[in-house]
Design a protein around this motif. Structure first.
Motif, mmCIF file in Angstrom:
data_model
loop_
_atom_site.group_PDB
_atom_site.id
_atom_site.type_symbol
_atom_site.label_atom_id
_atom_site.label_comp_id
_atom_site.label_asym_id
_atom_site.label_seq_id
_atom_site.Cartn_x
_atom_site.Cartn_y
_atom_site.Cartn_z
ATOM 1 N N SER A 15 0.878 -1.167 0.000
ATOM 2 C CA SER A 15 0.000 0.000 0.000
ATOM 3 C C SER A 15 0.905 1.203 0.000
ATOM 4 N N GLU A 16 0.637 2.137 -0.852
ATOM 5 C CA GLU A 16 1.521 3.282 -0.967
ATOM 6 C C GLU A 16 0.930 4.489 -0.253
ATOM 7 N N LYS A 23 -2.666 8.948 -7.739
ATOM 8 C CA LYS A 23 -2.250 7.660 -8.296
ATOM 9 C C LYS A 23 -3.377 6.634 -8.317
ATOM 10 N N CYS A 24 -4.456 6.912 -7.583
ATOM 11 C CA CYS A 24 -5.552 5.928 -7.521
ATOM 12 C C CYS A 24 -6.905 6.630 -7.553
ATOM 13 N N CYS A 50 -2.835 -1.237 -2.959
ATOM 14 C CA CYS A 50 -2.518 -1.909 -4.213
ATOM 15 C C CYS A 50 -1.689 -3.156 -3.999
ATOM 16 N N LEU A 51 -1.475 -3.879 -5.087
ATOM 17 C CA LEU A 51 -0.626 -5.066 -5.121
ATOM 18 C C LEU A 51 0.396 -4.895 -6.231
ATOM 19 N N TRP A 52 1.564 -5.456 -6.042
ATOM 20 C CA TRP A 52 2.568 -5.516 -7.101
ATOM 21 C C TRP A 52 2.546 -6.897 -7.718
ATOM 22 N N ILE A 59 -0.782 -2.653 -9.076
ATOM 23 C CA ILE A 59 -2.184 -2.770 -9.447
ATOM 24 C C ILE A 59 -2.985 -2.164 -8.301
ATOM 25 N N PHE A 60 -3.482 -0.969 -8.503
ATOM 26 C CA PHE A 60 -4.231 -0.288 -7.453
ATOM 27 C C PHE A 60 -5.652 -0.830 -7.387
ATOM 28 N N LEU A 61 -6.145 -1.059 -6.167
ATOM 29 C CA LEU A 61 -7.413 -1.744 -5.971
ATOM 30 C C LEU A 61 -8.458 -0.911 -5.233
#
Length: 269
Positions: A15-16, A23-24, A50-52, A59-61
């Motif tokens: 998570s950023e 970005k999301c 997100c996930l990498w 991949i932002f969720l």
């Protein structure tokens, strides 16, 4: 409803913590997040959940506004998906909330002494009498990645077990039926802190209310907006308009000043 399908590749979770939601912003109607005005010294952080993948591509969720003062989220925003494919409660924390130089990947536990200064840990819920209540619920996900990403403590708040497993669960299921026919539906779910309640372990603020706002788009028809909050005096979830929800939040003992869908124009509630 049309859904995106993600390949199940080897993944690293993250998570950023960011300065804003640029970005999301795809998880907000018209790419505009709610206009939230912090009060009483409440400090918040923007998190792009997100996930990498194995190529280190994010991949932002969904998105979360997190209060490091309350140690619970203010809200999580997501695009509704259904049907859910299952559940896996592998709870993570966000190291970057306790230091920008720390790893930006979600970690399974706070193994570093300084982790937990600005956020809740799994151990904070042990023997507390409260559930870890999802804001972005597993039931509203439709792929493996989103399901995994919901189980982070930055997406949860202490919730009364009876309400979590009763009226609020029934509400989450009713929202599924309500939004399944939408071409696209944006959802914002938040909490109201109970500042009269003693903090869990003198650290984590208990949530007094949960609220949800939905924005349904369906072809050329008028957009449909609905607001919800609970528990009410009878432990139920009430449906109200978005305007009523915003006014209700503003008039609470701990006022929450927020414009949930700031660019909404026409609506049918």
């Amino acid at each position: 409803m049309k859904h995106l399908v993600f390949l199940l590749l080897p993944l690293f979770t993250l998570s950023e913590v960011v300065d804003d939601f640029s970005k999301c912003n795809q998880f907000f109607f018209n790419f505009k997040p709610p206009i939230f005005t912090p009060a009483n010294g409440n400090k918040v952080q923007h998190i792009c959940q997100c996930l990498w993948n194995d190529k280190k591509e994010p991949i932002f969720l969904y998105a979360t506004l997190y209060s490091t003062t309350w140690k619970i989220p203010v809200y999580s925003a997501y695009v509704f998906g259904s049907p859910n494919i299952g559940r896996c409660d592998a709870w993570y924390i966000e190291p970057q909330l306790d230091g920008k130089t720390k790893p930006n990947c979600m970690q399974p536990k706070g193994y570093v002494r300084t982790i937990g200064t600005n956020q809740a840990l799994k151990s904070d819920y042990e023997d507390s009498g409260f559930d870890k209540g999802h804001l972005y619920p597993v039931l509203h996900t439709n792929n493996h990645l989103s399901m995994l990403a919901t189980s982070t403590l930055t997406n949860a708040a202490p919730q009364d077990p009876d309400f979590n497993q009763g009226s609020w669960l029934q509400h989450e299921r009713a929202v599924i039926k309500d939004l399944q026919s939408c071409d696209k539906a944006y959802v914002v779910t938040g909490v109201v802190p109970d500042l009269d309640h003693e903090k869990i372990y003198d650290k984590i603020t208990v949530s007094k209310y949960y609220w949800r706002a939905t924005y349904c788009q369906k072809g050329n028809q008028l957009d449909v907006l609905k607001g919800y909050y609970g528990p009410d005096n009878n432990g139920k979830v009430q449906q109200i308009t978005i305007e009523e929800l915003e006014e209700w939040l503003k008039k609470l003992k701990e006022p929450i000043t927020i414009k949930i869908f700031p660019t909404r124009k026409r609506q049918r509630e």
